[in-house]
Scaffold this active site. Structure first.
Site, PDB file in Angstrom:
ATOM      1  N   HIS A  14       0.839  -1.190   0.000  1.00  0.00           N
ATOM      2  CA  HIS A  14       0.000   0.000   0.000  1.00  0.00           C
ATOM      3  C   HIS A  14       0.880   1.248   0.000  1.00  0.00           C
ATOM      4  O   HIS A  14       0.404   2.357   0.215  1.00  0.00           O
ATOM      5  CB  HIS A  14      -0.929   0.000   1.228  1.00  0.00           C
ATOM      6  CG  HIS A  14      -2.071  -0.973   1.108  1.00  0.00           C
ATOM      7  ND1 HIS A  14      -1.872  -2.330   1.001  1.00  0.00           N
ATOM      8  CD2 HIS A  14      -3.417  -0.785   1.068  1.00  0.00           C
ATOM      9  CE1 HIS A  14      -3.054  -2.940   0.921  1.00  0.00           C
ATOM     10  NE2 HIS A  14      -3.996  -2.020   0.942  1.00  0.00           N
ATOM     11  N   ALA A  16       3.106   3.839  -1.924  1.00  0.00           N
ATOM     12  CA  ALA A  16       3.294   4.365  -3.280  1.00  0.00           C
ATOM     13  C   ALA A  16       4.770   4.408  -3.663  1.00  0.00           C
ATOM     14  O   ALA A  16       5.121   4.178  -4.824  1.00  0.00           O
ATOM     15  CB  ALA A  16       2.683   5.760  -3.385  1.00  0.00           C
ATOM     16  N   GLY A  17       5.638   4.697  -2.696  1.00  0.00           N
ATOM     17  CA  GLY A  17       7.065   4.753  -2.975  1.00  0.00           C
ATOM     18  C   GLY A  17       7.621   3.395  -3.377  1.00  0.00           C
ATOM     19  O   GLY A  17       8.427   3.284  -4.309  1.00  0.00           O
ATOM     20  N   ASP A  74       9.758  -8.925   1.759  1.00  0.00           N
ATOM     21  CA  ASP A  74       9.907  -8.769   3.194  1.00  0.00           C
ATOM     22  C   ASP A  74      11.397  -8.626   3.458  1.00  0.00           C
ATOM     23  O   ASP A  74      12.210  -9.344   2.858  1.00  0.00           O
ATOM     24  CB  ASP A  74       9.330  -9.958   3.962  1.00  0.00           C
ATOM     25  CG  ASP A  74       9.006  -9.592   5.404  1.00  0.00           C
ATOM     26  OD1 ASP A  74       8.245  -8.624   5.610  1.00  0.00           O
ATOM     27  OD2 ASP A  74       9.504 -10.247   6.337  1.00  0.00           O
ATOM     28  N   GLY A 166      15.356   3.871   7.845  1.00  0.00           N
ATOM     29  CA  GLY A 166      15.457   2.675   8.670  1.00  0.00           C
ATOM     30  C   GLY A 166      16.768   2.637   9.438  1.00  0.00           C
ATOM     31  O   GLY A 166      17.171   3.623  10.062  1.00  0.00           O
ATOM     32  N   TYR A 167      17.454   1.513   9.345  1.00  0.00           N
ATOM     33  CA  TYR A 167      18.712   1.319  10.072  1.00  0.00           C
ATOM     34  C   TYR A 167      19.936   1.709   9.241  1.00  0.00           C
ATOM     35  O   TYR A 167      21.069   1.465   9.651  1.00  0.00           O
ATOM     36  CB  TYR A 167      18.852  -0.152  10.495  1.00  0.00           C
ATOM     37  CG  TYR A 167      17.795  -0.633  11.472  1.00  0.00           C
ATOM     38  CD1 TYR A 167      18.059  -0.682  12.850  1.00  0.00           C
ATOM     39  CD2 TYR A 167      16.551  -1.056  11.041  1.00  0.00           C
ATOM     40  CE1 TYR A 167      17.097  -1.137  13.745  1.00  0.00           C
ATOM     41  CE2 TYR A 167      15.580  -1.510  11.931  1.00  0.00           C
ATOM     42  CZ  TYR A 167      15.866  -1.545  13.279  1.00  0.00           C
ATOM     43  OH  TYR A 167      14.913  -1.992  14.180  1.00  0.00           O
ATOM     44  N   ASP A 168      19.716   2.332   8.069  1.00  0.00           N
ATOM     45  CA  ASP A 168      20.827   2.679   7.182  1.00  0.00           C
ATOM     46  C   ASP A 168      21.940   3.493   7.857  1.00  0.00           C
ATOM     47  O   ASP A 168      23.116   3.286   7.555  1.00  0.00           O
ATOM     48  CB  ASP A 168      20.312   3.463   5.963  1.00  0.00           C
ATOM     49  CG  ASP A 168      19.585   2.576   4.966  1.00  0.00           C
ATOM     50  OD1 ASP A 168      19.554   1.344   5.163  1.00  0.00           O
ATOM     51  OD2 ASP A 168      19.029   3.121   3.986  1.00  0.00           O
ATOM     52  N   LYS A 188      23.568   3.206  -3.208  1.00  0.00           N
ATOM     53  CA  LYS A 188      23.084   2.297  -2.168  1.00  0.00           C
ATOM     54  C   LYS A 188      22.110   1.288  -2.737  1.00  0.00           C
ATOM     55  O   LYS A 188      22.202   0.077  -2.485  1.00  0.00           O
ATOM     56  CB  LYS A 188      22.450   3.092  -1.035  1.00  0.00           C
ATOM     57  CG  LYS A 188      21.907   2.211   0.101  1.00  0.00           C
ATOM     58  CD  LYS A 188      20.410   2.271   0.182  1.00  0.00           C
ATOM     59  CE  LYS A 188      19.868   1.319   1.225  1.00  0.00           C
ATOM     60  NZ  LYS A 188      18.444   1.522   1.526  1.00  0.00           N
ATOM     61  N   HIS A 193      20.606  -5.210  -0.407  1.00  0.00           N
ATOM     62  CA  HIS A 193      19.995  -6.534  -0.333  1.00  0.00           C
ATOM     63  C   HIS A 193      18.829  -6.658  -1.311  1.00  0.00           C
ATOM     64  O   HIS A 193      18.613  -7.720  -1.894  1.00  0.00           O
ATOM     65  CB  HIS A 193      19.525  -6.811   1.094  1.00  0.00           C
ATOM     66  CG  HIS A 193      18.756  -5.679   1.722  1.00  0.00           C
ATOM     67  ND1 HIS A 193      19.254  -4.397   1.832  1.00  0.00           N
ATOM     68  CD2 HIS A 193      17.515  -5.625   2.279  1.00  0.00           C
ATOM     69  CE1 HIS A 193      18.362  -3.616   2.423  1.00  0.00           C
ATOM     70  NE2 HIS A 193      17.295  -4.342   2.695  1.00  0.00           N
TER      71      HIS A 193
END
Length: 208
Positions: A14, A16-17, A74, A166-168, A188, A193
């Site tokens: 859901h 959009a990005g 995921d 996030g954890y970047d 990046k 991943h």
């Protein structure tokens, strides 16, 4: 042999990005992407205990509800010294509790939780970590295909960089001295991943 993609593909999101990012990656192969959100499909509960399980839950739900092939992903961060946590609960670690402010995700808080648990193990605790991404394809008749990507690195503290999410800001890719958040986003994304998982999908589905 895995069934090949073609035509319209439902992206089980859901966001959009995320639809734009995945749609751009698949556009060269003639794939027309539409989001589960645009189709009004409900978001299933992610009850799996692995990235593969959760990706398949989302892909199967979207395929069954739409009657079209669906793609879900995921992903998350795993820390070796924390027995692979936060892992599939990567986003949950960023969710604010009732006493932590307005509902939503606080990634600085999540990074702090990881760092706090590492520091509790002592100064010699290993800081090896990895990002995982699983892409799952599901067709309405039940056939599925799974592609797994991974990049390894080291956690640093304090957070550095402003270009990631996030954890970047605490993840330094092996062979690098910059965090993901200090890299240009295009660089990046090319080394992430998710890029690894997509390369496997493209090689299998489109023979490149």
């Amino acid at each position: 042999m895995t069934r090949k993609l073609g035509g319209k593909l439902v992206i089980a999101t859901h966001n959009a990005g995320k639809l734009k990012e995945i749609g751009t990656l698949l556009a060269p192969y003639g794939i027309d992407c539409i989001s589960a959100g645009a189709l009004g499909l409900p978001e299933p509960a992610e009850t799996g205990t692995t990235f593969v399980a959760n990706a398949l839950i989302k892909a199967r739900a979207a395929a069954e509800a739409s009657g079209l092939c669906a793609l879900a992903d995921d992903s998350g961060l795993s820390v070796a010294a924390l027995d692979g946590r936060p892992g599939v609960y990567t986003a949950d670690w960023a969710e604010r509790q009732w006493f932590e402010g307005e509902p939503g995700r606080d990634w600085h808080m999540a990074m702090g939780k990881v760092e706090g648990q590492l520091q509790a193990l002592g100064p010699d605790a290993p800081r090896h970590a990895w990002f995982s991404c699983v892409l799952a394809l599901a067709w309405p008749d039940g056939e599925t295909a799974v592609y797994e990507g991974r990049v390894d690195g080291t956690l640093t503290w304090p957070p550095r960089g402003t270009m990631g999410f996030g954890y970047d800001p605490v993840f330094v890719l092996d062979g690098e001295n910059r965090t993901f958040a200090e890299m240009d986003p295009a660089e990046k994304h090319a080394r992430s991943h998710r890029a690894d998982a997509f390369a496997r999908l493209v090689a299998d589905q489109f023979g490149r």
